[in-house]
Design a protein around this motif. Structure first.
Motif, short mmCIF file in Angstrom:
data_model
loop_
_atom_site.label_atom_id
_atom_site.label_comp_id
_atom_site.label_asym_id
_atom_site.label_seq_id
_atom_site.Cartn_x
_atom_site.Cartn_y
_atom_site.Cartn_z
N MET A 1 36.15 43.86 54.46
CA MET A 1 35.63 44.97 53.68
C MET A 1 35.76 44.61 52.20
N ALA A 2 34.67 44.76 51.47
CA ALA A 2 34.66 44.46 50.03
C ALA A 2 35.04 45.71 49.24
N GLU A 3 36.05 45.56 48.39
CA GLU A 3 36.50 46.64 47.51
C GLU A 3 36.07 46.32 46.10
N ALA A 4 35.62 47.35 45.37
CA ALA A 4 35.21 47.11 43.99
C ALA A 4 35.45 48.35 43.13
N TRP A 5 35.96 48.10 41.91
CA TRP A 5 36.06 49.15 40.90
C TRP A 5 34.88 49.00 39.98
N GLU A 6 34.32 50.13 39.57
CA GLU A 6 33.23 50.07 38.60
C GLU A 6 33.18 51.35 37.79
N THR A 7 32.55 51.25 36.65
CA THR A 7 32.24 52.45 35.87
C THR A 7 31.05 53.09 36.54
N ALA A 8 31.16 54.36 36.86
CA ALA A 8 30.12 55.06 37.62
C ALA A 8 28.78 55.01 36.89
N PHE A 55 34.20 50.96 48.83
CA PHE A 55 34.42 50.06 49.96
C PHE A 55 33.04 49.71 50.50
N ASP A 56 32.71 48.44 50.51
CA ASP A 56 31.40 47.99 50.98
C ASP A 56 30.25 48.76 50.34
N GLY A 57 30.38 49.03 49.06
CA GLY A 57 29.32 49.71 48.31
C GLY A 57 29.31 51.22 48.44
#
Length: 163
Positions: A1-8, A55-57
């Motif tokens: 599972m790909a985890e990512a933080w981003e600015t919304a 998680f997974d986009g």
């Protein structure tokens, strides 16, 4: 599972996660869900204040971090601070509550606040949402001032965490 933080970037997705989390918490604790305005969400997203964990986009957690108070400071009775930042709109998808997403969100907010040069992180919380209240306490937030109630009678407390 790909985890990512981003600015919304997507106000609709952020607002949907926020409202879903609010409804779940209100139902879980028998409390009133806040009245969220999509216009506020759009403004906060456009200003780059909203961080999302995916998680997974798929957005599963979020919070807003900003320099402007999200509550009346005169009522809050918080200790003085040189450069406070304000944590608000902490939301977690009900499907991942048991996976530590709320903890990750608050830790990320602390990390970002430190990096921005803040000396404290402040927040307003409903103490009836005991899971959130306990989480904030575990991460060093301390209540200041009395228990207050908003115009709808929902209890509110003010918390601060030194950085």
């Amino acid at each position: 599972m790909a985890e990512a933080w981003e600015t919304a970037q997507d106000p609709a997705a952020v607002h949907a996660l926020l409202c879903t989390s609010d409804r779940h918490q209100a139902q879980r604790y028998g409390s009133a869900a806040p009245d969220r305005r999509v216009e506020s969400t759009r403004r906060k997203v456009a200003a780059g204040m909203v961080r999302v964990l995916s998680f997974d986009g798929v957005p599963v957690g979020m919070f807003t971090l900003g320099a402007e108070p999200t509550f009346d400071l005169a009522e809050a009775e918080l200790p003085p601070a040189r450069s406070p930042l304000y944590l608000s709109r902490l939301a977690v998808s009900p499907e991942v509550l048991s996976r530590g997403v709320g903890m990750r969100c608050v830790r990320k907010a602390i990390e970002l606040a430190r990096a921005a040069g803040a000396d404290v992180l402040r927040s307003e919380a409903n103490p009836e949402l005991t899971g959130t209240y306990e989480l904030l306490g575990e991460l060093g937030f301390v209540q200041h001032g009395p228990l207050l109630r908003n115009g709808s009678g929902v209890p509110r407390i003010h918390l601060q965490r030194p950085l």
